[in-house]
Write a protein that holds these residues in place. Structure first.
Motif, PDB file in Angstrom:
ATOM      1  N   THR A 132      -7.867  -1.699  -0.240  1.00  0.00           N
ATOM      2  CA  THR A 132      -8.527  -1.007  -1.247  1.00  0.00           C
ATOM      3  C   THR A 132      -7.986   0.239  -1.941  1.00  0.00           C
ATOM      4  O   THR A 132      -7.358   0.562  -1.579  1.00  0.00           O
ATOM      5  N   SER A 133      -8.393   0.556  -3.331  1.00  0.00           N
ATOM      6  CA  SER A 133      -8.113   1.169  -4.157  1.00  0.00           C
ATOM      7  C   SER A 133      -8.943   3.238  -4.417  1.00  0.00           C
ATOM      8  O   SER A 133      -9.850   2.755  -4.277  1.00  0.00           O
ATOM      9  N   ARG A 180      -4.761   4.931  -6.106  1.00  0.00           N
ATOM     10  CA  ARG A 180      -4.105   4.013  -5.433  1.00  0.00           C
ATOM     11  C   ARG A 180      -4.094   2.938  -4.453  1.00  0.00           C
ATOM     12  O   ARG A 180      -5.693   2.949  -4.300  1.00  0.00           O
ATOM     13  N   THR A 181      -3.691   2.816  -4.023  1.00  0.00           N
ATOM     14  CA  THR A 181      -3.406   1.289  -2.806  1.00  0.00           C
ATOM     15  C   THR A 181      -3.687   2.188  -1.422  1.00  0.00           C
ATOM     16  O   THR A 181      -2.165   2.316  -1.378  1.00  0.00           O
ATOM     17  N   CYS A 210     -13.697  -3.303   1.804  1.00  0.00           N
ATOM     18  CA  CYS A 210     -12.608  -3.337   1.889  1.00  0.00           C
ATOM     19  C   CYS A 210     -12.239  -4.979   1.770  1.00  0.00           C
ATOM     20  O   CYS A 210     -13.108  -5.345   2.400  1.00  0.00           O
ATOM     21  N   ALA A 260       1.511  -1.051  -0.440  1.00  0.00           N
ATOM     22  CA  ALA A 260       0.110  -0.152  -0.090  1.00  0.00           C
ATOM     23  C   ALA A 260       0.927   1.463  -0.031  1.00  0.00           C
ATOM     24  O   ALA A 260       2.125   0.884   0.444  1.00  0.00           O
TER      25      ALA A 260
END
Length: 258
Positions: free
Chosen positions: A41-42, A46-47, A24, A8
């Motif tokens: 989650t995205s 972006r993670t 999520c 992440a």
């Protein structure tokens, strides 16, 4: 600590009423300080790793939150930036429901584990505790949403009780808002050279600022009503945070070790 896996990019540490994590992917992360459930989650490509600070089923009181485990867990996932959301009481008459981008802090906690370094001496630099790049992204996002905000100094108390009138009179000479969860979280992030900033939402006027009794219900009610706004602010801010760290946060531990 071993080299972190890059799972992440950014972490969001949520306070009371933070519920955007429920749909999520959950992941259990083991740390030297305990196990942490992280939700991946995205957002805007972006993670994001989301940690509900007070946990999911049994609400963990602020003085018992496992701050070291939470910060260690997101760092172990490769996170370099952390956005915190905090509920605060105003000592300066900020409107309930308004936002404060924290600029500095004063620590009035007394019993929390506040460092990863219990056996060695590390004087981490907190001259600029909140990352200027994340702060700029948060302020830009608030402006885009047309939301009222100020910058201010945060006083962190031990809790779980609310503060007394005398305590608020004293703290209001030095700080703008008061809460129970921002420290040692910000310091621990510095110790791992993470960029950290906080978006605070004013949920009540601090004790003695009005004649009304303070209740936990009003805190959760205000945050609950602001959930959609908070999500939009965070989404816009996440999009604006530079991919490469250009601030000094990553050097916070340089020259700190004895």
């Amino acid at each position: 600590m071993e080299k972190a896996a890059e799972i992440a990019e950014i972490a969001v540490l949520g306070g009371v009423g933070f519920s955007s994590y429920r749909d999520c992917e959950s992941r259990s992360v083991k740390t030297p300080y305990g196990e942490v459930t992280v939700y991946l989650t995205s957002i805007k490509g972006r993670t994001i790793a989301i940690v509900p600070r007070h946990a999911e089923e049994i609400h963990i009181p602020p003085h018992r939150v496992n701050y070291r485990a939470n910060i260690w867990a997101v760092h172990s996932l490769g996170v370099k930036r952390v956005i915190s959301t905090n509920s605060v009481g105003s000592m300066r008459g900020h409107p309930v429901g308004s936002f404060v981008v924290l600029d500095d802090f004063i620590d009035f906690t007394c019993s929390r584990s506040s460092s990863f370094y219990d056996d060695t001496t590390v004087h981490v630099d907190v001259t600029e505790p909140y990352c200027p790049e994340i702060k700029a992204a948060l302020k830009s996002a608030l402006g885009k949403q047309g939301l009222s905000y100020t910058e201010g100094i945060y006083a962190c108390t031990e809790g779980p009780r609310f503060e007394t009138r005398a305590e608020i009179r004293m703290m209001s000479q030095f700080a703008d808002v008061v809460g129970m969860t921002g420290v040692p979280e910000v310091v621990l992030a510095k110790e791992l050279s993470l960029c950290y900033a906080s978006l605070a939402i004013v949920t009540n006027q601090a004790c003695g600022m009005t004649t009304q009794k303070l209740t936990a219900d009003e805190v959760t009610e205000v945050v609950g009503k602001a959930q959609d706004s908070i999500f939009e602010i965070l989404s816009d801010a996440i999009e604006k945070i530079p991919e490469t760290q250009n601030c000094m946060c990553r050097f916070a531990k340089e020259g700190a070790c004895l």
